[in-house]
Scaffold this active site. Sequence first.
Site, PDB file in Angstrom:
ATOM      1  N   SER A 311      -3.039   5.838  12.302  1.00  0.00           N
ATOM      2  CA  SER A 311      -1.879   5.323  11.549  1.00  0.00           C
ATOM      3  C   SER A 311      -2.213   3.971  10.941  1.00  0.00           C
ATOM      4  O   SER A 311      -3.149   3.295  11.381  1.00  0.00           O
ATOM      5  CB  SER A 311      -0.703   5.132  12.512  1.00  0.00           C
ATOM      6  N   ASP A 312      -1.410   3.566   9.982  1.00  0.00           N
ATOM      7  CA  ASP A 312      -1.481   2.166   9.585  1.00  0.00           C
ATOM      8  C   ASP A 312      -0.736   1.379  10.657  1.00  0.00           C
ATOM      9  O   ASP A 312      -0.090   1.942  11.538  1.00  0.00           O
ATOM     10  CB  ASP A 312      -0.905   1.964   8.173  1.00  0.00           C
ATOM     11  N   TRP A 313      -0.849   0.095  10.571  1.00  0.00           N
ATOM     12  CA  TRP A 313      -0.485  -0.763  11.710  1.00  0.00           C
ATOM     13  C   TRP A 313       1.015  -0.976  11.863  1.00  0.00           C
ATOM     14  O   TRP A 313       1.717  -1.230  10.893  1.00  0.00           O
ATOM     15  CB  TRP A 313      -1.197  -2.114  11.570  1.00  0.00           C
TER      16      TRP A 313
END
Length: 753
Positions: A311-313
């Site tokens: 995932s992105d953060w």
Amino acid sequence: MRSSTLGLVPFFALFGCASPTPAPAPNDAQEINTDSGALSDAQEINTDAPSPADVPSDTGRRYEPEPFVPTDATRAYCAGRDAAAIEARITGLLQTLTPTQKRSLMAGAALGRTEDVWLVRGVPALGIPGFRMIDGPRGVAVLPPLRATAFPTAMLRGASWDPSLEERVGAAMANEALSAGATVLLAPTINILRHPRWGRAQETYSEDTTHMGSMAVGFVRGVQSRGVLATLKHFAANSIENTRHRVDVRMDPRTLREVYLPHFRRAIHEANASSVMSAYNKLDGLYCDNNRQLLTEILRDEWGFQGFVVSDWVLGTHGATPALTAGLDLEMPSPLEFAMIPTEIANGALSERDLDRAVRRLLRAQFCFGLDARTVTRMPELRETMAHLALAREAAQRSIVLLKNATIDTAPVLPLDASRLRTVVVLGRSAAVANIGDYGSSAVPPSSVVTTLDGLRARAAGAFDVVHIASSTLDAASLAAVRAASAVVIVTGSLHSDEGEATLGAGDRASLALAAEEVALVRAAVAENPRTIVVLESGAALETASWDAGVAALLWAGYPGSQGGHAIADVLFGAVEPSGRLPFSMPVREADLPPFDNTSERVTYEFLQGYRHLQQQRTAPRFAFGFGLSYSSVRYESITLATPDAASSAPETSIEATVTVRNTGARRARETVQLYVSATASTTVRAPRDLRAFSQVEIAPGATVTVPVRFALRDLAVYDTTARRMVIEPTTYELQAGPDSERATLRATLTVR
Ligand code: GLC
């Protein structure tokens, strides 16, 4: 030589803190085999899987994971290692690992970094190493006081049009990542530049998928050649910054398949990219991490991707169950959503098989890339080596684009001749600052930065005077100095305060206009001295038509990295031939581009953008995609087609054109021959022309060379929305070769039946 040193930039302060509950520091006694930076081939995977007896006994339960049969795709992903043994080892581990242990493998260890890296824990007792992740596309984003090489930003490197050079840059960044104790480099960013106001335009390579794909393949090959995992990001359609966490990007299937996805597919198929980062935004109504069509049907079922999706953060995961079932495997930087996995299993929404699918992909990456056979020790001396600094300078030299070079008194203004100079006056807000890019996640802290002023002073070395006027308003004395100068160099454009990542940096650009005081400065200098040279530093296109008329020479230098000042001076003085070619269009005015909406919650991306849009609108650009001047002159003489016809049933057919080019000037030239394709007889809506291939060649003065440029027939495919697959239309195609997207005038016809 004086050079600027970076202060602590806000981004590091935000993310630099160790996590509130720092993960156990890696064992300092561990050693890393990086003497040559090469990973010893002798380091074989420990393929005899530990028997259950060797590992901490779990709760004695008997659990049978789904059997797994290796495929050609898993063997290709695991190139060079025993894929079958690795899959068997993973199956054994899935039997042994408890659901809690599995869940711990599927998320980062803490919100903050631990010793510069984002940790994903493993299970050391079971030989599972986990991951150690670090950004980014411009170099290794260590935290001050550590330092690393700040390479030119990717968009500038994209202007080199040289995937082999980009491969070298990737390998160097990977060596620096290893020296920081990392095993995953969160790069490349390969989102299409839909509009130059996008805050992270500097982080990607291009407005064109063919060019982007070639640069991405080079970079990924370089990074992974050092045993570091590359991460393609952000999948997909993340081309707006300010609304990135919530915007719903809509586009028709052809636009998705033909414009926004092909370069991801190429990096997977041609460079075996090991991982993909899902984007924050929604695509066609679903957050990317929840978008099963994207993460499973396209990425896995159609493309055969065998790696993992991260995932992105922080705000990049939306629900454990929807994300896991869509195809997300790893939540970063910590289990904010994946903490619900035990609950979701308890209520039947998830099963342990759902965990197994993700864990298998995560372990496959760790074992196939030998992370379990690696030990980690941080070796800062492997960063900012002389070789890496020289490579950063070379990358900038090869990417700077010469846009204008007027003739004054029968000679071009550039290259400057030191022996004929008395005084060079240096102006502009970027001349004496460390202008190396935004303060977002891709920020890299170099030990020092060679500014353009530094570079010019080093080049002068006493042969001529360099006078720096810092003020953007010129008083009488300054005007007199400008008037009397042998040449005036104005370094201007954007700063980190104008554009960057949202939240951490400045976000999207407000406009393409140069700051008013900088326009006034350029006009004032031009009025006083015809030999006024402007060097633009920015993420991507700026509007220049309103002020560049009297400018004698104009160059685009992106954000040129920590050695950028030397590279700019090298080009201005002809120590290297300018060979950069624009990886984006520079419009006459912003209104010529598709609208940029960075406030709405829902936007639609059109099929045509960049040069494809401008040509459809018959709107001339100020400077075309693929454009760049050299200090020589080149003539495109002929094109021949080895295969004038092909069968649409043979998509792997190689279509090779040979283009004859002559260097009619007195200096060496490095030319990028570009091959565009039109299909005016097609029954399908198409761009007026699409880049399909390019080749770069050095040509000695007066020489004529024949340049092979090739692509595969499948590269002509369009997405059939009825058949729901890419198809090659039997029709005639016009192949057009030339120096850029506006001057591809050599033509050949390809008939596809
Ligand atoms: C950021 C960026 C991503 C980066 C990650 C870790 O939000 O979108 O590109 O790799 O967080 O810093």
